[in-house]
Design an enzyme around this catalytic site. Structure first.
Site, PDB file in Angstrom:
ATOM      1  N   TYR A 186     -20.437  -5.132  -8.944  1.00 21.98           N
ATOM      2  CA  TYR A 186     -19.681  -6.363  -8.696  1.00 21.98           C
ATOM      3  C   TYR A 186     -19.844  -6.855  -7.265  1.00 21.98           C
ATOM      4  CZ  TYR A 186     -16.679  -2.790  -6.744  1.00 21.98           C
ATOM      5  OH  TYR A 186     -16.220  -1.713  -6.018  1.00 21.98           O
ATOM      6  N   GLY A 187     -20.549  -6.086  -6.422  1.00 25.90           N
ATOM      7  CA  GLY A 187     -20.626  -6.428  -4.998  1.00 25.90           C
ATOM      8  C   GLY A 187     -22.037  -6.340  -4.457  1.00 25.90           C
ATOM      9  N   THR A 188     -22.218  -5.501  -3.451  1.00 24.23           N
ATOM     10  CA  THR A 188     -23.486  -5.467  -2.712  1.00 24.23           C
ATOM     11  C   THR A 188     -24.632  -4.838  -3.489  1.00 24.23           C
ATOM     12  OG1 THR A 188     -22.945  -3.381  -1.621  1.00 24.23           O
ATOM     13  CG2 THR A 188     -22.274  -5.427  -0.489  1.00 24.23           C
ATOM     14  N   LEU A 189     -24.371  -4.221  -4.635  1.00 21.49           N
ATOM     15  CA  LEU A 189     -25.457  -3.676  -5.467  1.00 21.49           C
ATOM     16  C   LEU A 189     -26.061  -4.729  -6.395  1.00 21.49           C
ATOM     17  CD1 LEU A 189     -24.006  -0.174  -6.386  1.00 21.49           C
ATOM     18  CD2 LEU A 189     -26.133  -0.591  -5.136  1.00 21.49           C
ATOM     19  N   GLU A 221     -21.759   5.215  -2.499  1.00 23.40           N
ATOM     20  CA  GLU A 221     -20.374   4.795  -2.650  1.00 23.40           C
ATOM     21  C   GLU A 221     -19.371   5.809  -2.093  1.00 23.40           C
ATOM     22  OE1 GLU A 221     -19.936   1.847  -3.244  1.00 23.40           O
ATOM     23  OE2 GLU A 221     -21.460   1.116  -4.603  1.00 23.40           O
TER      24      GLU A 221
END
Length: 184
Positions: free
Chosen positions: A18-21, A93
């Site tokens: 949902y983010g930087t990946l 993470e």
């Protein structure tokens, strides 16, 4: 025996990003490396079946909070990841250091027509949630609003790990962030 070994090596876990990946963001290079080695494959764009808070913490780092029913249905991408790929994602993470927790989530896959309905129905996956030791503090700091998606707008001001002050741990940065005067 060979069939069992092959089955073990092809075991995958669906991971919701949902983010930087996600594609186009700074940590997607890790996902690209995993795809090159056969340790990950893109499955679909999706959104959470339930509402969850998605907030930005220190350095504009995105956090999904394990508080279903609050926030919005969050948009993201789902990948099938091998066991060795999962170990690399867990390291990024910080799951062993109390940064994020990898826990189940239910998703709706996007069938490509943009209406958010599912061609394949619901999918169970896993997501990296903010560790529960500080999640509620982030939610309060956000003013209990949340985001529908981590986009180019939210990424403005994002600071890569290597460019952050190295004299503090990630958890120290979170505590400083949640204890700083609110901008709301």
């Amino acid at each position: 025996m060979v069939a069992e070994e092959r089955k073990e090596s092809t075991t995958t876990t669906l991971i919701f990003t949902y983010g930087t990946l996600k594609r186009g963001f700074s940590n997607h290079t890790l996902m690209q490396d995993l795809m090159r080695t056969g340790d990950a494959s893109f499955v679909a764009t999706c959104q959470t079946a339930e509402k969850y808070p998605l907030v930005c913490g220190p350095y504009r780092v995105p956090f999904l909070l394990n508080m279903s029913g609050s926030g919005h249905r969050v948009k993201g991408e789902v990948y099938a990841v091998s066991l060795s790929g999962l170990a690399r994602l867990d390291e990024l993470e910080g799951t062993s250091r109390g940064h994020y927790e990898r826990l189940p989530i239910t998703l709706e896959l996007d069938n490509g027509d943009g209406d958010g309905s599912c061609s394949e129905g619901l999918k169970c996956a896993e997501a990296y949630y903010a560790h529960n030791s500080y999640a509620m503090e982030l939610w309060k700091k956000d003013g209990k609003k949340g985001l529908k998606a981590y986009t180019e707008k939210e990424v403005k001001g994002y600071v890569k790990r290597k460019d952050r002050p190295q004299n503090l741990t990630f958890l120290d940065h979170i505590q400083l962030f949640v204890n700083s005067p609110s901008s709301h």
